[in-house]
Design a protein around this motif. Structure first.
Motif, PDB file in Angstrom:
ATOM      1  N   LEU A 242       0.819  -1.219   0.000  1.00 16.57           N
ATOM      2  CA  LEU A 242       0.000   0.000   0.000  1.00 16.57           C
ATOM      3  C   LEU A 242       0.854   1.271   0.000  1.00 16.57           C
TER       4      LEU A 242
ATOM      5  N   GLU B 247     -12.746   0.646   4.663  1.00 16.00           N
ATOM      6  CA  GLU B 247     -11.612   0.891   5.565  1.00 16.00           C
ATOM      7  C   GLU B 247     -10.793   2.109   5.134  1.00 16.00           C
ATOM      8  N   ARG B 248     -11.078   2.630   3.940  1.00 18.51           N
ATOM      9  CA  ARG B 248     -10.283   3.740   3.392  1.00 18.51           C
ATOM     10  C   ARG B 248     -11.168   4.984   3.194  1.00 18.51           C
TER      11      ARG B 248
ATOM     12  N   GLY C 244      -6.764  -2.462   7.194  1.00 18.16           N
ATOM     13  CA  GLY C 244      -5.809  -1.687   6.393  1.00 18.16           C
ATOM     14  C   GLY C 244      -4.666  -2.567   5.936  1.00 18.16           C
TER      15      GLY C 244
ATOM     16  N   ARG D 251      -7.358   5.868  -8.285  1.00 16.03           N
ATOM     17  CA  ARG D 251      -6.847   5.483  -6.966  1.00 16.03           C
ATOM     18  C   ARG D 251      -6.255   4.085  -7.032  1.00 16.03           C
TER      19      ARG D 251
ATOM     20  N   TYR E 248     -11.276  11.857  -1.489  1.00 17.82           N
ATOM     21  CA  TYR E 248     -10.088  11.870  -2.358  1.00 17.82           C
ATOM     22  C   TYR E 248     -10.108  13.031  -3.343  1.00 17.82           C
TER      23      TYR E 248
ATOM     24  N   ASP F 261      -5.120   2.671  -3.980  1.00 18.92           N
ATOM     25  CA  ASP F 261      -5.335   2.086  -2.651  1.00 18.92           C
ATOM     26  C   ASP F 261      -6.547   1.169  -2.619  1.00 18.92           C
ATOM     27  N   ARG F 262      -7.542   1.491  -3.421  1.00 17.55           N
ATOM     28  CA  ARG F 262      -8.783   0.717  -3.405  1.00 17.55           C
ATOM     29  C   ARG F 262      -8.569  -0.721  -3.907  1.00 17.55           C
TER      30      ARG F 262
ATOM     31  N   GLU G  42     -13.464   2.390   9.870  1.00 19.65           N
ATOM     32  CA  GLU G  42     -13.080   3.398   8.878  1.00 19.65           C
ATOM     33  C   GLU G  42     -11.895   4.255   9.292  1.00 19.65           C
ATOM     34  N   TYR G  43     -10.713   3.745   9.086  1.00 24.28           N
ATOM     35  CA  TYR G  43      -9.490   4.542   9.070  1.00 24.28           C
ATOM     36  C   TYR G  43      -9.341   5.398  10.320  1.00 24.28           C
TER      37      TYR G  43
ATOM     38  N   VAL H  39      -6.672  -2.495  -0.594  1.00 29.55           N
ATOM     39  CA  VAL H  39      -7.458  -2.738   0.619  1.00 29.55           C
ATOM     40  C   VAL H  39      -8.845  -3.124   0.130  1.00 29.55           C
TER      41      VAL H  39
END
Ligand code: 9WN
Length: 433
Positions: free
Chosen positions: A22, A202-203, A417, A191, A209, A193-194, A361-362, A197
């Protein structure tokens, strides 16, 4: 797999990446915590990590939030920032982002020195050499924060992007972010990251964004000139948690400076910044809740959102003994770390009793081991040994699954994460010492 294996596995030579997939580059505050973990594997290697970061310091003194390695794999990458093309202060090798992160670096160097002094003669010498080599750069970094992020000398340090706080999508930022309106000319992006994870919840969301990326556009248009960015960026918040870190890190740096013969006037600057920020953090506390508050400089209003950052005075000190005790009890009490629903008595980023709590959530609820370490370190520094030890023991319980996750679901203890997150492994190594 143990904590040391995680750090070794993420080591690409001169940097330990923040996480294997990540985050395949160096992040500023991650690097500081990682170097503390590395000190337990070898003081030289710990020093190398700090040196790699400082080699990317901008000519004006800013330490950038990302130092890019050779691999891609992260969005936004250096091309999206365009710092080397747009700013004469930015280095062209290595390439970096154009914002910063919380100034925990002096804390890390101080801790590395402690570890080094307990080791061999070679360790001690390496630790002391590190202090001599990096003190001036760290002084310039603190001077940059004071000059460009607190130009009127209030003691509260401003952030111009949620990423600068390190707590990207904390509910603290919801209101200031609502005023960040991406223009129709926001260049498109994908993106990454999607894909890494799997559970998107969770992001941060896509709406978040868009705002993150729009702020980069605004900064590009200001050519990353720090004064212009401060004046024009549509997000500008005086961050109470960053300010508390700045205060205590300035103290640590001043102490190191006195011990190692740094110029007296610079040590005095640091002491003044520390005192000013400590007082400002204490003064930000809500008369109702006792929690410290951020201040939105664009709307000139306090942000009364209850999050873990409200416990910032426990990092910087400066409250009356009674107020400090009350805040400490609140942190460890039934609304926060001692909440009956939690698997481990570690502070969640948002209380399960708060409206904004989102358990997966993060920065909106999960527990972050690295933040617990910071509170544990500060508790020990301010004389709260039992509370420090409790955070250590409870965090070790939380990460007992061996995943070394970025963050944890507080009610179930589920790893969330990234796995093999370097700073999680690093703080565990320090705590196992
Ligand atoms: C953006 C690396 C970083 C941490 C931050 C954390 C997360 C990045 C992201 O990861 O932020 O900088 O892509 O979400 O919020 O604190 O330094 O571990």
């Amino acid at each position: 797999m143990g904590a040391a294996d995680v750090l070794r596995g993420n080591d690409i030579g001169t940097m330990v990446t923040a996480a294997p997939a990540l985050y395949p580059h160096m992040w500023s505050w991650d690097a500081a915590f990682i170097s503390i973990g590395l000190a337990h594997l070898g003081v030289e290697r710990a020093g190398q990590e700090i040196r790699t970061l400082l080699a990317a310091q901008w000519a004006d003194g800013m330490i950038p939030h990302i130092v890019y390695g050779d691999r891609g794999g992260y969005f936004p990458g250096p091309g999206r920032w365009g710092t080397a093309e747009l700013s004469s202060a930015a280095p062209s090798a290595p390439l970096t982002s154009g914002i910063c992160q919380p100034p925990v670096h002096a804390i890390a160097v101080g801790r590395i020195l402690e570890v080094a002094r307990r080791g061999s003669e070679a360790d001690r010498l390496a630790g002391e050499q590190l202090v001599r080599d990096c003190w001036d750069s760290l002084y310039r970094w603190h001077a940059w924060l004071s000059e460009y992020r607190d130009p009127s000398g209030t003691g509260l340090i401003g952030v111009v992007h949620g990423w600068e706080s390190g707590m990207d999508n904390s509910p603290r930022w919801d209101r200031p972010y609502s005023a960040v309106v991406p223009g129709p000319d926001l260049p498109s992006y994908v993106r990454l990251d999607r894909e890494l994870v799997r559970d998107g919840a969770e992001r941060p969301t896509d709406v978040e964004y868009d705002r993150y990326l729009w702020l980069i556009e605004e900064m590009r248009r200001a050519s990353y000139d720090p004064a212009k960015v401060y004046d024009t960026c549509s997000f500008l918040v005086a961050d109470v948690f960053v300010s508390a870190i700045f205060a205590v890190a300035s103290d640590v740096l001043a102490d190191l400076g006195s011990d190692f013969g740094a110029p007296a006037s610079e040590v005095a600057d640091l002491r003044m910044w520390a005192a000013r920020s400590r007082a400002a953090v204490a003064a930000s506390c809500s008369p109702e809740t006792g929690l410290a508050r951020d201040f939105d400089r664009r709307t000139n209003t306090w942000i009364d959102v209850e999050t873990l950052a409200g416990f910032a005075p426990l990092i910087s000190g400066g409250l009356s003994p009674d107020a400090e005790r009350a805040l400490l009890d609140e942190l460890h009490g039934p609304r926060w770390a001692g909440h009956p629903s939690l698997v481990a008595k570690v502070p969640p980023t948002v209380s399960p009793d708060s409206e904004g709590f989102k358990s997966r959530e993060y920065w909106r609820g999960p527990q972050w081991p690295v933040v617990s370490w910071l509170f544990g370190w500060a508790h020990a520094r301010h004389g709260y040994a039992a509370e420090s030890e409790r955070l250590r023991a409870e965090t070790l319980k939380l990460v007992g699954d061996g995943a070394f996750s970025e963050y944890y679901e507080p009610v179930t203890g589920e790893a969330l994460g990234s796995r093999k997150q370097s700073w999680t492994a690093a703080v565990i190594l320090d705590w196992l010492d």
